[in-house]
Design an enzyme around this catalytic site. Structure first.
Site, mmCIF file in Angstrom:
data_model
loop_
_atom_site.group_PDB
_atom_site.id
_atom_site.type_symbol
_atom_site.label_atom_id
_atom_site.label_comp_id
_atom_site.label_asym_id
_atom_site.label_seq_id
_atom_site.Cartn_x
_atom_site.Cartn_y
_atom_site.Cartn_z
ATOM 1 N N HIS A 160 44.763 32.643 38.805
ATOM 2 C CA HIS A 160 43.628 32.247 37.970
ATOM 3 C C HIS A 160 44.077 31.583 36.660
ATOM 4 C CE1 HIS A 160 40.898 34.157 40.673
ATOM 5 N NE2 HIS A 160 41.278 35.379 40.390
ATOM 6 N N ASP A 196 43.549 35.052 48.617
ATOM 7 C CA ASP A 196 42.963 36.074 47.761
ATOM 8 C C ASP A 196 41.439 36.019 47.892
ATOM 9 O OD1 ASP A 196 43.878 37.761 45.053
ATOM 10 O OD2 ASP A 196 41.833 36.996 44.945
ATOM 11 N N HIS A 198 39.324 36.002 45.696
ATOM 12 C CA HIS A 198 38.769 35.150 44.649
ATOM 13 C C HIS A 198 39.403 33.750 44.712
ATOM 14 C CE1 HIS A 198 38.517 39.356 43.033
ATOM 15 N NE2 HIS A 198 37.242 38.981 42.957
ATOM 16 N N ASP A 288 43.378 41.585 48.028
ATOM 17 C CA ASP A 288 42.070 42.177 47.770
ATOM 18 C C ASP A 288 41.005 41.659 48.728
ATOM 19 O OD1 ASP A 288 42.169 39.664 46.706
ATOM 20 O OD2 ASP A 288 41.397 40.205 44.739
#
Length: 299
Positions: A160, A196, A198, A288
């Site tokens: 990120h 991931d 996200h 995740d």
């Protein structure tokens, strides 16, 4: 480079060096403590006896190390130490102003919230440098022809982190730095696949305007989450300028299982890689998105 190999279990055939996955790891990354509070806010409401650990905590990685060292694939691994990244290496992806901000924040010795859920504490900067440098070491292992497959087990995470600011528990974009190292080492085209849960927005942003890097991200449909994360991860974010068409977002419905990921890989990711023909492939394997991890989070 010095390495530590786990011995094979009794009766297991010793694999050849070419069969082993090179794991890059350094215990110094455990020094990053994101703190405690209500979920990832760092807040103490004042009426709880026990505050939850931040979701990005050292125990998660301790378990990963133990699984790899003592689990069923231990004899297929070779272990390699990490090292801190140098400032000049960080500037290959990040702006000098942002790196100076992190250095100065660390020098105060105080905890600072950089964005929602992302805290730089004493010990965090050293761990971040180790995460970046260890990832670069794993990439150099491949670039130098020492192996075909390497795994950088690192924290704090990085995908990120954008060129000029922190985001989503991430300070330095480990994958972005490794991709840039590959380009600087003469690789003409590099691909990134991020699984991931996200959107790997920081990595995508770093290469959003170039046709030398194909960035692909499979993620839940979470959208933007504020000033630090303006990207939505939608299918219409496809790059700009020379990079138009070189960012592929694959938002998956919540609850997508193995079949959904398999379909997306077979129908979108693999054909895109085949068409792009990269000389090096980076996988960003945040875990995740797994059912077991998500269940542990909601409990």
């Amino acid at each position: 480079m010095a390495s530590e190999s786990s011995p094979p279990p009794a009766g297991a055939p010793p694999p050849g060096l070419g069969d082993k996955l090179a794991v890059f790891w350094d215990e110094g990354m455990l020094a990053h403590d994101a703190g405690r509070g209500v979920f990832d806010s760092g807040r103490d409401p004042g009426f709880l006896d026990v505050l939850d650990q931040h979701p990005e905590n050292a125990d998660r990685v301790r378990n990963m190390v133990s699984i790899l060292r003592r689990g069923p694939i231990a004899h297929f691994l070779s272990w390699h130490s990490g090292r801190p990244a140098h400032a000049s290496e960080l500037l290959s992806f990040h702006s000098s102003e942002y790196i100076e901000e992190l250095v100065q924040t660390n020098a105060t010795g105080a905890k600072k919230k950089l964005c929602e859920g992302t805290f730089l504490n004493p010990g965090s900067w050293g761990a971040a440098l180790l995460a970046a440098g260890t990832t670069l070491s794993s990439a150099k292992h491949i670039l130098d022809g020492q192996g075909n497959l390497a795994y950088a087990l690192v924290r704090p995470p990085g995908h990120h982190a954008q060129p000029d600011h922190a985001d989503g528990y991430c300070f330095l974009n480990n994958a972005g730095l490794a991709v840039q190292l590959a380009l600087d080492s003469g690789r003409a085209k590099v691909a990134v696949v991020d699984i991931d849960v996200h959107y790997g927005n920081g990595t995508a942003e770093g290469f959003y305007r170039t046709d030398t890097v194909l960035t692909m991200s499979l993620h839940m449909m979470h959208g933007s989450w504020g000033p630090s994360h303006p990207q939505s991860g939608s299918v219409d974010e496809i790059g700009e300028g020379k990079g138009l068409g070189y960012n592929l977002n694959i938002p998956l419905p919540n609850g997508s299982g193995d079949a959904g990921y398999e379909y997306a890989m077979n129908e979108l990711v693999v054909p895109s890689i085949d068409k792009f023909q990269p000389q090096l492939l980076f996988l960003v394997v945040g875990q995740d998105s797994s059912a077991e991890y998500m269940w542990a989070m909601i409990r």
